[in-house]
Design an enzyme around this catalytic site. Structure first.
Site, PDB file in Angstrom:
ATOM      1  N   ALA A   1      31.544  88.328  80.544  1.00  0.00           N
ATOM      2  CA  ALA A   1      30.144  88.585  80.210  1.00  0.00           C
ATOM      3  C   ALA A   1      29.939  90.059  79.863  1.00  0.00           C
ATOM      4  CB  ALA A   1      29.241  88.172  81.367  1.00  0.00           C
ATOM      5  N   ASP A   2      30.510  90.940  80.652  1.00  0.00           N
ATOM      6  CA  ASP A   2      30.419  92.371  80.368  1.00  0.00           C
ATOM      7  C   ASP A   2      31.073  92.706  79.037  1.00  0.00           C
ATOM      8  OD1 ASP A   2      29.476  94.475  82.615  1.00  0.00           O
ATOM      9  OD2 ASP A   2      30.120  92.641  83.593  1.00  0.00           O
TER      10      ASP A   2
END
Length: 408
Positions: A180-181
């Site tokens: 996600a990052d």
């Protein structure tokens, strides 16, 4: 870099395609900072602002040597580091002075924090109306989740990623990696360059708002949407070919992924293992295979049984000879020594002043006209504080500011 939209177009790029850009990094961890690490690899000057004493928390995660973390280095290589307490009015003024002369500012404060500090877009726009100001949030700057803490695993769960990874028991799972990052960082770097291009065309500066949740949704939706995108009745659910449940195949001495998708690939795949399907209408076309999944599974089971008795390198060679998509499952050390990676110069070596010799991937995109610079070292906390303050005309204040713990 001047922000006058009518300036002459540069034709010299001695240090990468983004040389001349100046960026202020107020981000922490990965989603924001890696976006700017990508731009630093492409020649931008990036000044990373960190908290005195501890710095960015990501300094303490992952493998390390002599106190230098591999994760921090990969995210922040090539950046300058200034340690400033932005909660002190004098520290805040330093950051504002830097923002006044930057092309881009990025932060990932929770909504409301930048406003309380005096670093909101409305504050910075007054002193630098041409700035591209990117605010990265977890769930967005508005809404019931706007102030909710967001880490990678939380966003994976919220965005649908975990449920898209159902195992054979229909249990959700997260990626082992901070996907996600990283997806947010890639989206942010693209958004920054788009806003800079718009500025170049006369649009001026602007605020860009980006959430991790939206970044993951956009990334995931393409092949995970199922029938949700069709709002009229009658949509038919079709699984993407050989995606869900696709696991590496076990050979006698290793593992590999084999993914035949087209009819020709599937026929060649079977032929490699001594199975001929050319005359079998249940197997020789994708339509037939879709109608007879049980027959397909019987063939796959036979192949998997035979594979366990085969040398993986010989099997890969045979599959490649038949133009079957395949790859041996490798770890990072094996990948670095692979002939393909060596020919592509996918990895480069550098000398870190503290960590020593390091091996790391080069910037993925290769520019033929404006080549990237070689990866540079990540900075120890506050390494460039004095130099940066000198550049702001504040060199005579360094001693007093350090004594008062405003800088490090």
């Amino acid at each position: 870099m001047t922000t006058d939209s009518t300036r002459d177009v540069r034709t010299d790029f001695p240090s990468g395609p983004l040389s001349g850009l100046r960026i202020l990094d107020l981000g922490t961890f990965l989603a924001g900072p890696w976006a700017l690490g990508i731009l630093a690899d492409q020649g931008a000057e990036v000044i990373k602002v960190e908290v005195p004493g501890t710095g960015d928390i990501v300094r303490y995660f992952g493998s390390e040597r002599n106190g230098i973390g591999g994760l921090f280095h990969s995210i922040n290589r090539g950046k300058k580091s200034i340690a400033v307490n932005v909660k002190d009015p004098r520290g805040l003024e330093i950051v504002r002075a830097l923002a006044r002369d930057c092309d881009v500012l990025l932060h990932n404060y929770r909504p409301g924090v930048a406003e309380r500090l005096g670093l909101a877009y409305a504050d910075i726009e007054k002193i630098n109306p041409q700035i591209v100001y990117l605010h990265v949030t977890g769930f967005g700057e508005i809404g019931p989740y706007s102030h909710k803490r967001a880490y990678d695993a939380i966003i994976q769960a919220f965005s649908g990623y975990s449920m898209s990874m159902l195992n054979e028991q229909d249990e959700p799972a997260n990626s082992y990696h901070i996907v996600a990052d990283k997806v947010t960082a890639l989206t942010a770097s693209q958004a920054i360059c788009t806003a800079l291009l718009a500025r170049e065309r006369g649009a001026g500066g602007q605020e860009v708002r980006l959430s991790m949740a939206d970044s993951c949704l956009q990334f995931l939706w393409v092949d995970a949407q199922g029938t949700v995108g069709f709002l009229e009745p009658g949509a038919i659910e079709k699984t993407m070919p050989m995606q869900r449940g696709l696991t590496p195949m076990k050979f006698k001495n290793g593992w590999a992924h084999v993914q035949p998708v087209s009819d020709a690939e599937f026929a060649s795949y079977c032929r490699t293992f001594g199975i001929e399907i050319a005359e079998d209408p249940r197997l020789n076309s994708i339509a037939g295979r879709n109608q007879h999944p049980e027959e397909v599974q019987k063939v796959l089971d036979r192949i998997e049984t035979m594979a366990t008795e085969m040398n993986i390198d010989q099997a890969i060679a045979a599959l490649e000879a038949g133009d079957v998509p395949c790859a041996k499952a490798q770890n990072m050390a094996e990948l670095a020594d692979h002939p393909q990676a060596k020919v592509m110069q996918s990895f480069v070596e550098s000398n870190h002043p503290i960590a020593g010799r390091m091996r790391e991937p080069r910037s993925a995109a290769r520019f033929t006209g404006t080549p990237n610079i070689s990866p540079r070292s990540s900075a120890e906390l506050g390494r460039d504080t004095d130099e940066i303050l000198e550049g702001l005309g504040m060199g005579d204040q360094v001693e007093a500011l350090r004594a008062d713990n405003v800088i490090q």
